[in-house]
Enzyme design. Structure first.
Site, short mmCIF file in Angstrom:
data_model
loop_
_atom_site.label_atom_id
_atom_site.label_comp_id
_atom_site.label_asym_id
_atom_site.label_seq_id
_atom_site.Cartn_x
_atom_site.Cartn_y
_atom_site.Cartn_z
N SER A 1 41.77 1.35 -17.10
CA SER A 1 42.18 1.42 -15.70
C SER A 1 42.63 0.03 -15.23
O SER A 1 42.44 -0.97 -15.91
CB SER A 1 41.05 1.93 -14.81
OG SER A 1 39.97 1.01 -14.80
N GLY A 2 43.21 0.00 -14.04
CA GLY A 2 43.53 -1.26 -13.38
C GLY A 2 44.42 -2.19 -14.18
O GLY A 2 45.40 -1.78 -14.81
N ILE A 3 44.06 -3.47 -14.17
CA ILE A 3 44.85 -4.49 -14.85
C ILE A 3 44.91 -4.25 -16.35
O ILE A 3 45.95 -4.43 -16.99
CB ILE A 3 44.27 -5.89 -14.54
CG1 ILE A 3 44.48 -6.23 -13.06
CG2 ILE A 3 44.88 -6.96 -15.44
CD1 ILE A 3 43.71 -7.46 -12.59
N GLY A 4 43.80 -3.83 -16.94
CA GLY A 4 43.77 -3.57 -18.38
C GLY A 4 44.73 -2.48 -18.79
O GLY A 4 45.46 -2.62 -19.78
N TYR B 1 29.01 -13.54 -9.01
CA TYR B 1 30.34 -13.17 -9.50
C TYR B 1 31.20 -14.42 -9.70
O TYR B 1 31.84 -14.60 -10.74
CB TYR B 1 31.00 -12.21 -8.52
CG TYR B 1 32.37 -11.74 -8.92
CD1 TYR B 1 32.62 -11.21 -10.18
CD2 TYR B 1 33.44 -11.81 -8.02
CE1 TYR B 1 33.89 -10.76 -10.54
CE2 TYR B 1 34.70 -11.36 -8.37
CZ TYR B 1 34.92 -10.84 -9.63
OH TYR B 1 36.17 -10.41 -9.99
N SER C 1 39.26 -15.25 -12.29
CA SER C 1 39.46 -14.79 -10.91
C SER C 1 39.57 -15.99 -9.99
O SER C 1 39.02 -17.06 -10.27
CB SER C 1 38.28 -13.92 -10.46
OG SER C 1 38.34 -13.65 -9.06
N THR D 1 40.14 -5.26 -23.83
CA THR D 1 38.88 -4.66 -23.37
C THR D 1 39.04 -4.26 -21.91
O THR D 1 39.78 -4.88 -21.14
CB THR D 1 37.71 -5.64 -23.52
OG1 THR D 1 37.95 -6.82 -22.74
CG2 THR D 1 37.50 -6.02 -24.99
N GLY D 2 38.33 -3.20 -21.52
CA GLY D 2 38.50 -2.69 -20.17
C GLY D 2 39.92 -2.19 -19.95
O GLY D 2 40.53 -2.43 -18.91
N GLY D 3 40.44 -1.46 -20.92
CA GLY D 3 41.85 -1.06 -20.89
C GLY D 3 42.11 0.33 -20.34
O GLY D 3 43.24 0.81 -20.45
#
Length: 241
Positions: free
Chosen positions: A16-19, A150, A137, A12-14
């Site tokens: 951009s970035g780490i994903g 957060y 995190s 999921t969240g794939g």
């Protein structure tokens, strides 16, 4: 022989970035990867970068109907999941005196509710011996001003890894959390902010998404076959000293 040959992975969240970095690595290691994201244009660009063994499904993890659509697609095309990287999440820094109900709802809906149902709704498709990786995190372990909500959401993610390790052990499903520190992703747009964040890292620089992706690959593969319930810090020492 690649490390994930023939595996089916969901990230999921794939887009951009780490994903995205993890999706590229998984595909290169032989997995078929399903990626999600809220914006179709970014998903399309991600698919072009990954190039092979990838399917995108637009959706928001905070919307349960979108998760149902994701897993219906996976079930129809592959019928199973071997690896789940619950990566989608967001962050916003607000001082305690300025926290609003909207701020609380927004972060908890994505980082806690969305992640929880990402895993719950995957359970019927997850195979015995599967690997679940949760993106937490360092803020769950550090006192960072302005991160009240957060940090609380990421502490919940760390707790999930412990609880689900116990609940899913009979199915031999491993559950681990990866905890990055400041990473050079689109989340941090200002060079001034990036310079400041890098100064907080003992190694003196931001992490690279690929460095986190390699840690996720380790937890997803048989290289970590006797590891479950842990929090793996990929933080340049930020939460360690």
């Amino acid at each position: 022989m690649t490390k994930l040959e023939g595996k089916v992975a969901v990230i999921t969240g794939g887009s951009s970035g780490i994903g995205l970095a993890t999706a590229k690595l998984f595909a290169a290691e032989g997995a078929h990867v399903y990626i999600t994201g809220r914006r179709q244009r970014e998903l399309d660009a991600a698919v072009r970068q990954i190039e092979k063994n990838v399917t995108s499904v637009q959706g928001d993890v905070a919307r349960l109907a979108d998760l149902d659509r994701l897993y219906a697609t996976v079930k129809q095309q592959h019928g199973r999941i071997d690896i789940l990287f619950a990566n989608a999440g967001g962050g916003e820094f607000v001082p305690l005196a300025e926290i609003t109900e909207t701020h609380v709802d927004s972060l908890f809906n994505t980082n806690v509710k969305g992640l929880l149902f990402t895993v719950q709704k995957a359970l019927p498709l997850l195979q015995e011996g599967s690997s679940i990786i949760l993106n937490a995190s360092v803020v769950a372990s550090k006192g960072v001003g302005g991160s009240t909500i957060y940090s609380a959401t990421k502490a919940a993610v760390r707790s999930f890894a412990r609880t689900w390790t116990v609940e899913l052990r009979d199915r031999k499903i491993r559950v681990n959390a990866v905890s990055p520190a400041q990473t050079n992703t689109p989340f941090h747009k200002s060079e001034e902010i990036k310079t400041f964040l890098a100064s907080l890292v003992p190694m003196g620089r931001l992490g690279d998404p690929n460095e986190v992706a390699k840690a996720v690959l380790f937890l997803a593969s048989d290289d970590s076959s006797f590891i479950t319930g842990i929090e793996l810090f990929v933080d340049g020492g930020t939460a360690q000293i």
